[in-house]
Design an enzyme around this catalytic site. Structure first.
Site, PDB file in Angstrom:
ATOM      1  N   ASP A  16       0.810  -1.226   0.000  1.00 61.71           N
ATOM      2  CA  ASP A  16       0.000   0.000   0.000  1.00 61.71           C
ATOM      3  C   ASP A  16       0.840   1.271   0.000  1.00 61.71           C
ATOM      4  O   ASP A  16       0.422   2.304   0.531  1.00 61.71           O
ATOM      5  CB  ASP A  16      -0.981   0.021   1.193  1.00 61.71           C
ATOM      6  CG  ASP A  16      -1.869  -1.199   1.202  1.00 61.71           C
ATOM      7  OD1 ASP A  16      -2.176  -1.715   0.112  1.00 61.71           O
ATOM      8  OD2 ASP A  16      -2.254  -1.646   2.303  1.00 61.71           O
ATOM      9  N   GLU A  17       1.994   1.205  -0.615  1.00 57.59           N
ATOM     10  CA  GLU A  17       2.891   2.367  -0.656  1.00 57.59           C
ATOM     11  C   GLU A  17       2.459   3.375  -1.721  1.00 57.59           C
ATOM     12  O   GLU A  17       3.007   4.474  -1.801  1.00 57.59           O
ATOM     13  CB  GLU A  17       4.336   1.931  -0.960  1.00 57.59           C
ATOM     14  CG  GLU A  17       4.958   0.979   0.048  1.00 57.59           C
ATOM     15  CD  GLU A  17       4.735  -0.494  -0.314  1.00 57.59           C
ATOM     16  OE1 GLU A  17       3.888  -0.755  -1.197  1.00 57.59           O
ATOM     17  OE2 GLU A  17       5.394  -1.359   0.292  1.00 57.59           O
ATOM     18  N   LYS A  19       1.975   2.006  -5.068  1.00 54.02           N
ATOM     19  CA  LYS A  19       2.551   1.428  -6.300  1.00 54.02           C
ATOM     20  C   LYS A  19       1.626   1.651  -7.494  1.00 54.02           C
ATOM     21  O   LYS A  19       2.066   1.916  -8.595  1.00 54.02           O
ATOM     22  CB  LYS A  19       2.784  -0.093  -6.117  1.00 54.02           C
ATOM     23  CG  LYS A  19       3.755  -0.437  -5.016  1.00 54.02           C
ATOM     24  CD  LYS A  19       3.847  -1.927  -4.808  1.00 54.02           C
ATOM     25  CE  LYS A  19       2.583  -2.547  -4.268  1.00 54.02           C
ATOM     26  NZ  LYS A  19       2.241  -2.172  -2.894  1.00 54.02           N
ATOM     27  N   ALA A  42      -3.738  -8.062  -3.621  1.00 54.65           N
ATOM     28  CA  ALA A  42      -3.296  -6.702  -3.924  1.00 54.65           C
ATOM     29  C   ALA A  42      -4.501  -5.796  -4.161  1.00 54.65           C
ATOM     30  O   ALA A  42      -5.526  -6.235  -4.659  1.00 54.65           O
ATOM     31  CB  ALA A  42      -2.424  -6.718  -5.173  1.00 54.65           C
ATOM     32  N   GLY A  43      -4.341  -4.550  -3.782  1.00 51.26           N
ATOM     33  CA  GLY A  43      -5.353  -3.548  -4.097  1.00 51.26           C
ATOM     34  C   GLY A  43      -4.607  -2.291  -4.491  1.00 51.26           C
ATOM     35  O   GLY A  43      -3.957  -1.675  -3.653  1.00 51.26           O
ATOM     36  N   HIS A  44      -4.632  -1.969  -5.767  1.00 49.20           N
ATOM     37  CA  HIS A  44      -3.890  -0.810  -6.262  1.00 49.20           C
ATOM     38  C   HIS A  44      -4.886   0.272  -6.686  1.00 49.20           C
ATOM     39  O   HIS A  44      -5.729   0.024  -7.539  1.00 49.20           O
ATOM     40  CB  HIS A  44      -2.984  -1.209  -7.432  1.00 49.20           C
ATOM     41  CG  HIS A  44      -1.910  -2.172  -7.020  1.00 49.20           C
ATOM     42  ND1 HIS A  44      -0.965  -2.660  -7.890  1.00 49.20           N
ATOM     43  CD2 HIS A  44      -1.614  -2.719  -5.813  1.00 49.20           C
ATOM     44  CE1 HIS A  44      -0.147  -3.471  -7.228  1.00 49.20           C
ATOM     45  NE2 HIS A  44      -0.530  -3.529  -5.974  1.00 49.20           N
ATOM     46  N   GLN A 226       2.278  -6.028  -3.111  1.00 54.23           N
ATOM     47  CA  GLN A 226       2.753  -6.125  -1.728  1.00 54.23           C
ATOM     48  C   GLN A 226       4.043  -5.301  -1.551  1.00 54.23           C
ATOM     49  O   GLN A 226       4.238  -4.341  -2.278  1.00 54.23           O
ATOM     50  CB  GLN A 226       2.953  -7.591  -1.300  1.00 54.23           C
ATOM     51  CG  GLN A 226       1.629  -8.361  -1.136  1.00 54.23           C
ATOM     52  CD  GLN A 226       1.068  -8.889  -2.446  1.00 54.23           C
ATOM     53  OE1 GLN A 226       1.781  -9.488  -3.235  1.00 54.23           O
ATOM     54  NE2 GLN A 226      -0.205  -8.684  -2.676  1.00 54.23           N
TER      55      GLN A 226
HETATM   56  P1  GDP Z   1      -0.669   0.207  -3.537  1.00 59.95           P
HETATM   57  O1  GDP Z   1      -1.260  -1.085  -3.082  1.00 59.95           O
HETATM   58  O2  GDP Z   1       0.791   0.296  -3.250  1.00 59.95           O
HETATM   59  O3  GDP Z   1      -0.986   0.519  -4.970  1.00 59.95           O
HETATM   60  O4  GDP Z   1      -1.369   1.346  -2.653  1.00 59.95           O
HETATM   61  P2  GDP Z   1      -2.940   1.461  -2.322  1.00 59.95           P
HETATM   62  O5  GDP Z   1      -3.642   1.946  -3.535  1.00 59.95           O
HETATM   63  O6  GDP Z   1      -3.440   0.246  -1.663  1.00 59.95           O
HETATM   64  O7  GDP Z   1      -2.907   2.570  -1.200  1.00 59.95           O
HETATM   65  C1  GDP Z   1      -2.392   3.850  -1.448  1.00 59.95           C
HETATM   66  C2  GDP Z   1      -3.498   4.876  -1.157  1.00 59.95           C
HETATM   67  O8  GDP Z   1      -2.946   6.166  -1.084  1.00 59.95           O
HETATM   68  C3  GDP Z   1      -4.553   4.951  -2.240  1.00 59.95           C
HETATM   69  O9  GDP Z   1      -5.782   5.299  -1.656  1.00 59.95           O
HETATM   70  C4  GDP Z   1      -4.051   6.097  -3.129  1.00 59.95           C
HETATM   71  O10 GDP Z   1      -5.095   6.753  -3.837  1.00 59.95           O
HETATM   72  C5  GDP Z   1      -3.469   7.013  -2.106  1.00 59.95           C
HETATM   73  N1  GDP Z   1      -2.318   7.800  -2.538  1.00 59.95           N
HETATM   74  C6  GDP Z   1      -1.279   7.436  -3.346  1.00 59.95           C
HETATM   75  N2  GDP Z   1      -0.352   8.405  -3.374  1.00 59.95           N
HETATM   76  C7  GDP Z   1      -0.816   9.393  -2.580  1.00 59.95           C
HETATM   77  C8  GDP Z   1      -0.284  10.657  -2.168  1.00 59.95           C
HETATM   78  O11 GDP Z   1       0.811  11.062  -2.534  1.00 59.95           O
HETATM   79  N3  GDP Z   1      -1.029  11.384  -1.295  1.00 59.95           N
HETATM   80  C9  GDP Z   1      -2.248  10.965  -0.836  1.00 59.95           C
HETATM   81  N4  GDP Z   1      -2.895  11.754   0.010  1.00 59.95           N
HETATM   82  N5  GDP Z   1      -2.780   9.789  -1.194  1.00 59.95           N
HETATM   83  C10 GDP Z   1      -2.061   9.015  -2.044  1.00 59.95           C
HETATM   84  P1  IMO Z   2      -0.792  -4.277  -2.199  1.00 57.28           P
HETATM   85  O1  IMO Z   2      -0.310  -4.815  -3.528  1.00 57.28           O
HETATM   86  C1  IMO Z   2      -1.022  -4.645   2.126  1.00 57.28           C
HETATM   87  C2  IMO Z   2      -0.940  -8.711   3.760  1.00 57.28           C
HETATM   88  C3  IMO Z   2      -2.196  -9.177   4.462  1.00 57.28           C
HETATM   89  C4  IMO Z   2      -1.604 -10.117   5.487  1.00 57.28           C
HETATM   90  C5  IMO Z   2      -0.440 -10.758   4.743  1.00 57.28           C
HETATM   91  C6  IMO Z   2      -0.765 -12.129   4.154  1.00 57.28           C
HETATM   92  O2  IMO Z   2      -2.094  -3.580  -2.293  1.00 57.28           O
HETATM   93  O3  IMO Z   2       0.284  -3.495  -1.564  1.00 57.28           O
HETATM   94  P2  IMO Z   2      -2.226 -12.882   2.081  1.00 57.28           P
HETATM   95  O4  IMO Z   2      -3.694 -12.707   1.812  1.00 57.28           O
HETATM   96  O5  IMO Z   2      -1.343 -12.283   1.046  1.00 57.28           O
HETATM   97  O6  IMO Z   2      -1.857 -14.300   2.392  1.00 57.28           O
HETATM   98  O7  IMO Z   2      -1.996 -12.081   3.454  1.00 57.28           O
HETATM   99  O8  IMO Z   2      -0.112  -9.860   3.689  1.00 57.28           O
HETATM  100  N1  IMO Z   2      -1.134  -8.222   2.382  1.00 57.28           N
HETATM  101  C7  IMO Z   2      -1.124  -6.924   2.042  1.00 57.28           C
HETATM  102  N2  IMO Z   2      -1.013  -5.818   2.800  1.00 57.28           N
HETATM  103  N3  IMO Z   2      -1.105  -4.540   0.791  1.00 57.28           N
HETATM  104  C8  IMO Z   2      -1.183  -5.646   0.016  1.00 57.28           C
HETATM  105  O9  IMO Z   2      -1.115  -5.594  -1.336  1.00 57.28           O
HETATM  106  C9  IMO Z   2      -1.241  -6.906   0.634  1.00 57.28           C
HETATM  107  N4  IMO Z   2      -1.346  -8.177   0.193  1.00 57.28           N
HETATM  108  C10 IMO Z   2      -1.260  -8.975   1.260  1.00 57.28           C
HETATM  109  O10 IMO Z   2      -2.885  -8.088   5.041  1.00 57.28           O
HETATM  110  O11 IMO Z   2      -1.056  -9.378   6.553  1.00 57.28           O
HETATM  111 MG    MG Z   3      -2.791  -1.750  -1.826  1.00 58.51          MG
END
Ligand code: GDP
Ligand code: IMO
Ligand code: MG
Length: 428
Positions: A16-17, A19, A42-44, A226
């Site tokens: 959840d950085e 990506k 994953a949730g992007h 991840q």
């Molecule tokens: P991923 O799994 O690494 O793609 O990250 P996620 O989408 O799960 O979580 C990142 C969250 O931060 C999402 O809700 C994005 O819309 C949001 N986001 C990404 N970059 C920024 C940023 O620079 N500032 C803010 N406020 N939100 C951001």
């Molecule tokens: P993205 O791509 C954050 C975490 C789960 C759990 C551990 C193992 O969006 O960054 P799993 O279902 O993979 O066996 O769960 O890994 N986890 C994540 N945490 N972002 C993710 O993906 C994750 N995918 C798995 O919460 O702790």
């Molecule tokens: Mg995510």
């Protein structure tokens, strides 16, 4: 702008950085976007103007017209979830004619999801907090050489025999060990297989396709899922996911030779978050954590769970940059830190015997008895979400960036100050 032929985007924390956001920003220049590990855990999230998209299997390139998108052999895929992702996009006018799924990618079957839940339940207070998407069990079966691969959908008769064999074993396990009723072959034949077969038009040898694209000079992005701290080997084992999340895994997960991985771009948020259980040395609770959670909308994209919040863990980030060979670091969610007050970056941990720990330890019991050693930063109150270049940032924000670089041992080349594409700028 960064000039690249191939670019690998990897998560440097616990996922959840951002990506998805960074891949979307970079994909403007790319011809091909490839996912190579993980699955619907994953949730992007990608925000384009005022529209938000949440992708689980699909590479973020799908949101552009005409980019080739690949679901690589290293992924595990859940056909019904993938099809609903495609259907949701179609409703919003986005089609997937350039999507390709590896015939060697493993399928998540209904028994994998059941097994994930049963395993979690059995763990009691040792739960990993998985996404319950069947990821772990699907990878277990791959390694145990009983997995079912996407290409097997091409021969239904054989597929049904193979699934029936595996199901027999699974039901023994479910019924005898877990006391669960199990799953019937009829359920799989009626509910799962017809849905999964709808993926057939997309299935091909994606490694060959990728080799041909690379030979033609196509620009390729490898989109990681991840993060380094969830990596099966170097993460906080056993509180990790079941795949290799480091850049080294791109070759086997996409089917390319090591020389083609290209430039490595690590993504790290300006603080830390974690979803699920497991060690999180810099975790904080209370009003500051609440403020960050609310401003960063820190709730899981896949499961909606509130994410745990912590200060930036420089020890973890340093390890991630070293293991991935990060050449450029993208610092995301930087805007969230405005007005938080004094900020901390952990530069080391103090071990149980008082020694300084500079490198992330393999043993969790050492980590659990260690405390972070923090470097404090003044913080800033200005809203930076409209910044277009480094010149628009207050002095205290620049000092924080330098602090990140010194701790991580990598150059912050890209900054993200909001979820939208236009809230991103280079600092090369
Ligand atoms: P991923 O799994 O690494 O793609 O990250 P996620 O989408 O799960 O979580 C990142 C969250 O931060 C999402 O809700 C994005 O819309 C949001 N986001 C990404 N970059 C920024 C940023 O620079 N500032 C803010 N406020 N939100 C951001
Ligand atoms: P993205 O791509 C954050 C975490 C789960 C759990 C551990 C193992 O969006 O960054 P799993 O279902 O993979 O066996 O769960 O890994 N986890 C994540 N945490 N972002 C993710 O993906 C994750 N995918 C798995 O919460 O702790
Ligand atoms: Mg995510």
């Amino acid at each position: 702008m960064l000039d690249y032929t191939a670019l690998s985007v990897v998560g440097c924390q616990w996922g959840d950085e951002g990506k998805g956001k960074i891949t979307d920003f970079l994909a403007a220049q790319a011809d091909v976007v490839v996912r190579y590990q993980g699955g619907p855990n994953a949730g992007h999230t990608v925000t384009i103007e005022n529209e938000t998209f949440k992708l689980h299997h699909l590479p973020c390139g799908i949101l552009y017209q005409g980019k080739t998108c690949i679901i690589g052999n290293g992924m595990v895929l859940d056909a019904p979830i993938l099809l609903s992702e495609l259907a949701n996009l179609e409703k919003r006018g986005i089609t997937a004619e350039n999507l390709f799924i590896s015939d060697r990618a493993h399928l998540i079957l209904p028994y994998h999801r059941r097994q994930d839940s049963l395993e979690e339940e059995k763990r009691g207070d040792q739960k990993i907090g998985t996404t319950l998407r069947g990821i772990g069990p699907a990878y277990q079966d791959k390694i145990a050489r009983r997995g079912i691969r996407a290409g097997e959908l091409r021969d239904l008769g054989r597929l049904i025999k193979r699934i029936a064999e595996v199901l027999k074993e699974k039901n023994e396990l479910f019924q005898r060990y877990y006391g669960d009723e199990g799953i019937t072959m009829q359920e799989i034949e009626e509910e799962y297989i017809p849905v999964a077969c709808r993926l057939l038009p997309y299935i091909t040898d994606t490694a060959l396709l990728l080799a041909n694209q690379l030979a033609k000079g196509a620009k390729v992005i490898f989109e990681g899922a991840q993060g380094a701290m969830l990596d099966i080997d170097y993460g906080t084992y056993p509180y990790v996911t079941s795949s290799g999340t480091l850049a080294g895994n791109i070759c086997s997960g996409a089917g390319i030779p090591p020389g083609k991985v290209g430039t490595i771009l690590g993504v790290g948020k300006a603080y830390s978050t974690r979803v699920g259980a497991g060690p999180f040395p810099t975790e904080i609770e209370g009003p500051t954590a609440e403020l960050i959670r609310e401003r960063g909308r820190e709730f899981g994209t896949t499961t909606g769970r509130p994410r745990r919040i912590g200060w930036l863990d420089g020890v973890a980030l340093r390890q991630a940059c070293r293991l991935n060979g990060v050449q450029h670091l993208a610092l995301t969610l930087f805007d969230v830190l405005s007005g938080v007050g004094k900020l901390q970056i952990a530069t080391a941990y103090r071990g149980p015997d008082g020694s300084s720990i500079e490198h992330f330890p393999a043993e969790l019991h050492i980590l659990e008895k260690s405390t972070p050693v923090y470097r404090e930063f003044t913080g800033w109150s200005e809203d930076i979400s409209r910044a277009k270049s480094i010149k628009d940032l207050p002095q205290a924000a620049l000092e924080y960036i330098r602090g990140v670089e010194e701790t991580a041992g990598a150059h912050v080349s890209l900054l993200s100050v909001g979820p939208r594409r236009d809230q991103t700028f280079w600092r090369l």
